[in-house]
Scaffold this motif. Structure first.
Motif, PDB file in Angstrom:
ATOM      1  N   THR A  41      45.854  42.299  53.157  1.00  0.00           N
ATOM      2  CA  THR A  41      47.029  41.973  52.403  1.00  0.00           C
ATOM      3  C   THR A  41      47.008  43.094  51.193  1.00  0.00           C
ATOM      4  OG1 THR A  41      47.871  39.990  51.062  1.00  0.00           O
ATOM      5  CG2 THR A  41      45.303  40.597  50.620  1.00  0.00           C
ATOM      6  N   TRP A  42      48.203  42.617  50.276  1.00  0.00           N
ATOM      7  CA  TRP A  42      48.416  43.812  49.197  1.00  0.00           C
ATOM      8  C   TRP A  42      48.556  42.867  47.812  1.00  0.00           C
ATOM      9  CZ3 TRP A  42      48.824  48.822  50.092  1.00  0.00           C
ATOM     10  CH2 TRP A  42      48.815  49.013  51.664  1.00  0.00           C
ATOM     11  N   TRP A  43      47.897  43.436  46.839  1.00  0.00           N
ATOM     12  CA  TRP A  43      47.908  42.982  45.589  1.00  0.00           C
ATOM     13  C   TRP A  43      48.655  43.688  44.615  1.00  0.00           C
ATOM     14  CZ3 TRP A  43      46.880  38.444  43.323  1.00  0.00           C
ATOM     15  CH2 TRP A  43      46.487  38.383  41.858  1.00  0.00           C
ATOM     16  N   ARG A  44      49.501  43.299  43.615  1.00  0.00           N
ATOM     17  CA  ARG A  44      50.264  44.099  42.550  1.00  0.00           C
ATOM     18  C   ARG A  44      49.520  43.897  41.254  1.00  0.00           C
ATOM     19  NH1 ARG A  44      54.381  43.925  39.097  1.00  0.00           N
ATOM     20  NH2 ARG A  44      55.278  45.778  38.400  1.00  0.00           N
ATOM     21  N   ARG A  48      50.518  47.610  36.991  1.00  0.00           N
ATOM     22  CA  ARG A  48      51.067  49.014  38.008  1.00  0.00           C
ATOM     23  C   ARG A  48      52.191  48.633  38.598  1.00  0.00           C
ATOM     24  NH1 ARG A  48      46.647  52.290  39.646  1.00  0.00           N
ATOM     25  NH2 ARG A  48      48.390  53.265  40.606  1.00  0.00           N
ATOM     26  N   ARG A  50      52.801  49.998  41.593  1.00  0.00           N
ATOM     27  CA  ARG A  50      52.416  49.956  43.184  1.00  0.00           C
ATOM     28  C   ARG A  50      51.392  48.905  43.301  1.00  0.00           C
ATOM     29  NH1 ARG A  50      50.949  56.116  43.546  1.00  0.00           N
ATOM     30  NH2 ARG A  50      48.881  55.067  43.574  1.00  0.00           N
ATOM     31  N   HIS A  51      51.437  48.410  44.454  1.00  0.00           N
ATOM     32  CA  HIS A  51      50.582  47.535  45.048  1.00  0.00           C
ATOM     33  C   HIS A  51      49.190  48.291  45.610  1.00  0.00           C
ATOM     34  CE1 HIS A  51      54.267  45.275  45.355  1.00  0.00           C
ATOM     35  NE2 HIS A  51      53.492  43.893  45.494  1.00  0.00           N
ATOM     36  N   GLU A  67      41.304  43.753  38.120  1.00  0.00           N
ATOM     37  CA  GLU A  67      42.444  43.705  37.180  1.00  0.00           C
ATOM     38  C   GLU A  67      42.038  42.797  36.066  1.00  0.00           C
ATOM     39  OE1 GLU A  67      47.024  42.003  36.891  1.00  0.00           O
ATOM     40  OE2 GLU A  67      45.757  41.717  38.773  1.00  0.00           O
TER      41      GLU A  67
END
Length: 134
Positions: A41-44, A48, A50-51, A67
């Protein structure tokens, strides 16, 4: 690591000390295939544009924790591949982390399964890279 133009670049770890690796693109992405056990998966992060990629739910939890950590000013997923001079395979750590005091860390989310010998080889490579890079 990848150059600003997206080309893969190989450099000795000791030469990366001054690089802002958190600004580089990923050198690897988790393969997608039917039957994959981990959920990529991707986290933003809020600060930022960008992910960051997360190859597993454990890595996603680590990204959320990074984070929230006040000492962490930036982090990126998979910006470097570490390998021995005579080996093209190597290992890609999950995250590169920049701390508020300027220090840098590689963060690895150890897989739950897999070969113990493979993990021992990766840990040896990470130890050597950390020693060489300071």
């Amino acid at each position: 690591m990848r150059s600003r133009t997206g080309r893969l670049v190989e450099r000795p770890v000791r030469e990366l000390r001054g690089e802002r690796l958190e600004e580089y693109e990923a050198v690897w992405q988790p393969p997608r295939y039917q039957g994959r056990r981990a959920i990529a998966t991707w986290w933003r992060p809020a600060n930022r544009a960008r992910h960051v990629g997360c190859a597993s739910l454990g890595a996603l939890g680590a990204a959320v924790s990074l984070e929230a950590d006040r000492d962490v000013v930036a982090f990126a997923s998979w910006p470097v591949r570490l390998h021995w001079a005579d080996d093209a395979g190597g290992y890609v750590p999950d995250f590169f982390v920049r701390l508020a005091d300027g220090r840098a860390r590689l963060l690895v989310c150890r897989p739950a399964g897999g070969s113990p010998q493979r993990w021992e080889a990766a840990a040896e490579l990470l130890e050597a890279g950390g020693g060489s890079g300071g």
